[in-house]
Design a protein around this motif. Structure first.
Motif, PDB file in Angstrom:
ATOM      1  N   GLY A 183       0.822  -1.207   0.000  1.00  0.00           N
ATOM      2  CA  GLY A 183       0.000   0.000   0.000  1.00  0.00           C
ATOM      3  C   GLY A 183       0.855   1.255   0.000  1.00  0.00           C
ATOM      4  O   GLY A 183       0.579   2.227  -0.727  1.00  0.00           O
ATOM      5  N   ILE A 184       1.868   1.245   0.817  1.00  0.00           N
ATOM      6  CA  ILE A 184       2.761   2.408   0.853  1.00  0.00           C
ATOM      7  C   ILE A 184       3.489   2.569  -0.483  1.00  0.00           C
ATOM      8  O   ILE A 184       3.631   3.683  -1.004  1.00  0.00           O
ATOM      9  CB  ILE A 184       3.766   2.256   2.010  1.00  0.00           C
ATOM     10  CG1 ILE A 184       3.033   2.170   3.355  1.00  0.00           C
ATOM     11  CG2 ILE A 184       4.776   3.389   1.994  1.00  0.00           C
ATOM     12  CD1 ILE A 184       3.930   1.864   4.537  1.00  0.00           C
ATOM     13  N   HIS A 219       2.572   1.658  -3.553  1.00  0.00           N
ATOM     14  CA  HIS A 219       1.696   2.172  -4.619  1.00  0.00           C
ATOM     15  C   HIS A 219       1.252   3.598  -4.329  1.00  0.00           C
ATOM     16  O   HIS A 219       0.999   4.367  -5.261  1.00  0.00           O
ATOM     17  CB  HIS A 219       0.482   1.260  -4.768  1.00  0.00           C
ATOM     18  CG  HIS A 219       0.832  -0.079  -5.365  1.00  0.00           C
ATOM     19  ND1 HIS A 219       1.279  -0.232  -6.643  1.00  0.00           N
ATOM     20  CD2 HIS A 219       0.796  -1.328  -4.813  1.00  0.00           C
ATOM     21  CE1 HIS A 219       1.520  -1.516  -6.893  1.00  0.00           C
ATOM     22  NE2 HIS A 219       1.224  -2.216  -5.771  1.00  0.00           N
ATOM     23  N   SER A 220       1.184   3.951  -3.027  1.00  0.00           N
ATOM     24  CA  SER A 220       0.824   5.333  -2.696  1.00  0.00           C
ATOM     25  C   SER A 220       1.931   6.292  -3.103  1.00  0.00           C
ATOM     26  O   SER A 220       1.663   7.402  -3.575  1.00  0.00           O
ATOM     27  CB  SER A 220       0.551   5.441  -1.197  1.00  0.00           C
ATOM     28  OG  SER A 220       0.287   6.783  -0.833  1.00  0.00           O
ATOM     29  N   LEU A 221       3.164   5.855  -2.943  1.00  0.00           N
ATOM     30  CA  LEU A 221       4.297   6.732  -3.282  1.00  0.00           C
ATOM     31  C   LEU A 221       4.655   6.696  -4.764  1.00  0.00           C
ATOM     32  O   LEU A 221       4.986   7.726  -5.359  1.00  0.00           O
ATOM     33  CB  LEU A 221       5.513   6.341  -2.444  1.00  0.00           C
ATOM     34  CG  LEU A 221       5.381   6.543  -0.924  1.00  0.00           C
ATOM     35  CD1 LEU A 221       6.621   5.995  -0.220  1.00  0.00           C
ATOM     36  CD2 LEU A 221       5.182   8.020  -0.601  1.00  0.00           C
ATOM     37  N   GLY A 248       2.795   4.968  -7.307  1.00  0.00           N
ATOM     38  CA  GLY A 248       1.728   4.547  -8.215  1.00  0.00           C
ATOM     39  C   GLY A 248       1.434   5.534  -9.311  1.00  0.00           C
ATOM     40  O   GLY A 248       0.867   5.177 -10.346  1.00  0.00           O
ATOM     41  N   ARG A 249       1.762   6.813  -9.115  1.00  0.00           N
ATOM     42  CA  ARG A 249       1.492   7.831 -10.148  1.00  0.00           C
ATOM     43  C   ARG A 249       2.792   8.382 -10.758  1.00  0.00           C
ATOM     44  O   ARG A 249       2.807   9.479 -11.283  1.00  0.00           O
ATOM     45  CB  ARG A 249       0.673   8.961  -9.537  1.00  0.00           C
ATOM     46  CG  ARG A 249      -0.722   8.499  -9.082  1.00  0.00           C
ATOM     47  CD  ARG A 249      -1.502   9.651  -8.497  1.00  0.00           C
ATOM     48  NE  ARG A 249      -1.698  10.722  -9.448  1.00  0.00           N
ATOM     49  CZ  ARG A 249      -2.696  10.757 -10.350  1.00  0.00           C
ATOM     50  NH1 ARG A 249      -3.582   9.763 -10.383  1.00  0.00           N
ATOM     51  NH2 ARG A 249      -2.827  11.780 -11.169  1.00  0.00           N
TER      52      ARG A 249
END
Length: 206
Positions: A23-24, A26-28, A30-31
């Motif tokens: 989760g961390i 893809h949060s950092l 992912g974009r």
């Protein structure tokens, strides 16, 4: 987006971690899009209206909104490239210097050979001139010897005729070698030889 030319992939998918940290991750990441170079990055950014941060493999960043940031690798790549170019140019310069030295040595050798050939040619010309002068001298001596021989033959004939007491003259006139008196004779150039005097005191031919 991953199908766009020059796009390597999404940074969150390119990196791995323990499942509990996905989760961390893809949060950092992912974009964030990873592109091969700046041209590909700017093309993708324009296509998606600068909604994603795009990072190139050499460290340059196209931020959301369109601003560009150079990475540390990008800042150092120019220096590394220049250092490599400098080394390459130095190696080429060394090779060219060696070739220039070899060419200069070959030129010096060729000049020495040319000088030796010119000296040999000058010596041959001098020998030829000497030989021609010697030939002319020998020919002149030969001509003088022939002339002396003819003169010696003439004197020898005259002396022989004087010793024998007669000689021949042209026109049929005989002349006594002792008295020098001329006597008419035939036109066949006879030889007259003194044999003695007749009762009148004249020399008689043989």
């Amino acid at each position: 987006m991953e199908d766009c030319p020059g796009v390597v992939g999404i940074a969150g998918k390119l990196c791995t971690c323990d499942e509990q940290y996905n989760g961390i991750l893809h949060s950092l990441l992912g974009r964030i899009v990873v592109a091969e170079d700046l041209d590909a990055a700017t093309a993708v950014a324009r296509r998606y209206r600068y909604r994603f941060r795009i990072v190139t493999l050499d460290g340059q960043v196209v931020n959301t909104g369109g601003s560009l940031t150079g990475g540390s690798l990008a800042r150092n790549s120019g220096l590394l490239s220049r250092a490599s170019d400098i080394e390459r140019i130095r190696a080429q310069a060394d090779q060219l210097r060696e070739k220039a030295e070899e060419a200069a040595a070959a030129l010096r050798s060729a000049n020495e050979e040319a000088s030796a050939a010119e000296a040999a040619l000058a010596g041959a010309r001098g020998e030829l001139a000497t030989a021609q002068e010697e030939r002319i001298r020998i020919e002149a001596e030969h001509d003088r010897a022939k002339a002396d021989r003819r003169n010696d033959c003439g004197r020898s004939c005259i002396l022989s005729a004087g010793k024998s007491g007669c000689f021949r003259t042209s026109g049929g006139t005989a002349r006594c070698a002792k008295t020098g008196r001329a006597k008419a004779g035939r036109n066949d150039d006879r030889d007259f030889r003194v044999t003695g005097k007749d009762e009148r005191g004249q020399f008689q031919p043989q």
